[in-house]
Write a protein that holds these residues in place. Structure first.
Motif, PDB file in Angstrom:
ATOM      1  N   PHE A  26      48.831  30.285  48.262  1.00  0.00           N
ATOM      2  CA  PHE A  26      50.022  29.683  47.467  1.00  0.00           C
ATOM      3  C   PHE A  26      50.872  29.737  48.245  1.00  0.00           C
ATOM      4  N   GLU A  39      55.052  27.897  48.788  1.00  0.00           N
ATOM      5  CA  GLU A  39      55.834  27.619  47.822  1.00  0.00           C
ATOM      6  C   GLU A  39      57.520  26.378  48.183  1.00  0.00           C
ATOM      7  N   ARG A  76      50.049  25.940  43.540  1.00  0.00           N
ATOM      8  CA  ARG A  76      51.682  25.685  44.380  1.00  0.00           C
ATOM      9  C   ARG A  76      52.166  26.735  43.323  1.00  0.00           C
ATOM     10  N   SER A  77      53.703  26.516  43.891  1.00  0.00           N
ATOM     11  CA  SER A  77      54.691  27.460  42.618  1.00  0.00           C
ATOM     12  C   SER A  77      55.168  26.121  41.615  1.00  0.00           C
ATOM     13  N   ASP A  78      55.443  26.156  41.156  1.00  0.00           N
ATOM     14  CA  ASP A  78      56.689  25.568  40.036  1.00  0.00           C
ATOM     15  C   ASP A  78      58.050  25.597  39.882  1.00  0.00           C
ATOM     16  N   HIS A  79      58.214  25.433  41.321  1.00  0.00           N
ATOM     17  CA  HIS A  79      60.215  25.501  40.923  1.00  0.00           C
ATOM     18  C   HIS A  79      60.810  23.906  41.000  1.00  0.00           C
ATOM     19  N   THR A  84      48.409  26.350  39.886  1.00  0.00           N
ATOM     20  CA  THR A  84      49.993  26.253  39.509  1.00  0.00           C
ATOM     21  C   THR A  84      49.794  28.185  39.433  1.00  0.00           C
ATOM     22  N   LEU A  85      50.919  28.212  40.349  1.00  0.00           N
ATOM     23  CA  LEU A  85      51.211  30.062  40.173  1.00  0.00           C
ATOM     24  C   LEU A  85      52.939  30.319  40.010  1.00  0.00           C
ATOM     25  N   THR A 132      53.094  27.755  35.922  1.00  0.00           N
ATOM     26  CA  THR A 132      53.440  26.557  35.943  1.00  0.00           C
ATOM     27  C   THR A 132      55.039  27.443  34.319  1.00  0.00           C
ATOM     28  N   PRO A 154      51.458  39.330  40.773  1.00  0.00           N
ATOM     29  CA  PRO A 154      51.925  38.930  41.383  1.00  0.00           C
ATOM     30  C   PRO A 154      52.854  40.372  42.498  1.00  0.00           C
ATOM     31  N   GLN A 187      50.063  34.289  50.143  1.00  0.00           N
ATOM     32  CA  GLN A 187      50.893  33.342  49.513  1.00  0.00           C
ATOM     33  C   GLN A 187      52.195  33.230  51.285  1.00  0.00           C
TER      34      GLN A 187
END
Length: 307
Positions: free
Chosen positions: A6, A8, A35-38, A72-73, A75, A196, A285
């Motif tokens: 995972f 970031e 992947r994150s969504d930022h 995604t972790l 969206t 999380p 992560q």
């Protein structure tokens, strides 16, 4: 026991960096790349060279990998209209040959919305609920039929509900610490619940709430997969653990308390304690994306013991 990598990327990563990590994820027999969504870096980092979009990234990786799951972790529901999101995810699923999973959350980081001109609504959870109903409803609509939805926040009429994903059902992930609404939403829409960055005790409590919510709507609690996302920092000895902790600006003791940190045997032991309360999948992560030796060590000395 599934181990997933995972990332970031908002903290600073190019597509090429993510591709290298995804290929290592596949070569080292991990289960998935998430992947994150930022769109904005958090903390003191500058985030250079700037953000990458989650679903554009996953589209590229869909064509560059062959085995690993991609997702995604999480969206952010605030970033995309639900009909557009359903199209995007279905297309990436087709591009991957059916390897996509959708983690969907309400969105929470107001500053990144302000920075990029994205509306940040006051009522986010109700929007998330409608998004989940729309996205899953569009995918479930039979070819030739149309989909309608008339909610408070979104309105769809005579949608052809296309395209369809490659998978018969794209797995949907919901996560979070909420004691009431999150478990209920998970029970209605999710295939997996992710807790999380939480302790074993807090995870056990929340898993229990989700299990109860599932049974309340007539689902078997064990139909759901229960998972944890935790920062990872593994070294072959104490010196290597300390070096990796320093590289990500964290303290060893704090990482051992709040994540999966230490020697391989220490990490395997802690994973085992999470497994005892029902966790079947771990999102590791990884914060130093240049350290591919870290992934090799986890694969060889943590994952190997678990399998």
């Amino acid at each position: 026991m599934d181990l997933r990598i995972f990332t970031e990327p908002q903290q600073g990563a190019t597509y090429d960096t993510l591709l290298a990590v995804a290929k290592a994820t596949e070569d080292l027999s991990f289960d998935a790349f998430f992947r994150s969504d930022h769109y904005l870096a958090m903390g003191s980092g500058d985030g250079l060279p700037g953000p990458t979009d989650a679903w554009i990234t996953l589209a590229g990786l869909a064509r560059e990998t062959k085995r690993i799951r991609l997702g995604t972790l999480m969206t952010a529901a605030t970033f995309r209209l639900p009909g557009v999101l359903a199209i995007q995810v279905a297309q990436v699923d087709q591009m991957s040959g059916g390897r996509v999973e959708l983690g969907l959350g309400a969105g929470w980081f107001e500053q990144e919305h302000t920075a990029y001109g994205i509306p940040f609504p006051k009522e986010k959870f109700a929007r998330l609920e409608e998004q989940l109903a729309i996205v899953t409803g569009l995918w479930e609509t039979k070819p030739g039929d149309t989909f309608d939805f008339h909610g408070t926040h979104y309105d769809l009429t005579d949608s052809p509900a296309l395209p369809k994903p490659a998978q018969a059902k794209i797995p949907v992930l919901i996560g979070g610490h909420g004691a009431s609404r999150t478990p209920k939403l998970t029970a209605r829409f999710a295939d997996e619940f992710n807790m999380p960055f939480a302790s074993i005790d807090d995870s056990e409590r929340q898993f229990g709430r989700v299990r109860a919510a599932a049974e309340a709507v007539g689902r078997k609690a064990d139909e759901l997969i229960y998972s944890n996302a935790l920062v990872v920092c593994v070294g072959k000895d104490d010196q290597e653990v300390a070096r990796r902790a320093a590289a990500i600006g964290r303290e060893v003791d704090e990482l051992k308390e709040n994540g999966l940190a230490g020697t391989p045997s220490e990490v395997v032991d802690k994973i085992g304690r999470y497994a005892e309360i029902g966790s079947r999948r771990f999102y590791l992560q990884v914060l130093d994306l240049a350290d591919l030796d870290h992934l090799e060590l986890i694969s060889a000395q943590v994952q190997a013991q678990l399998s």
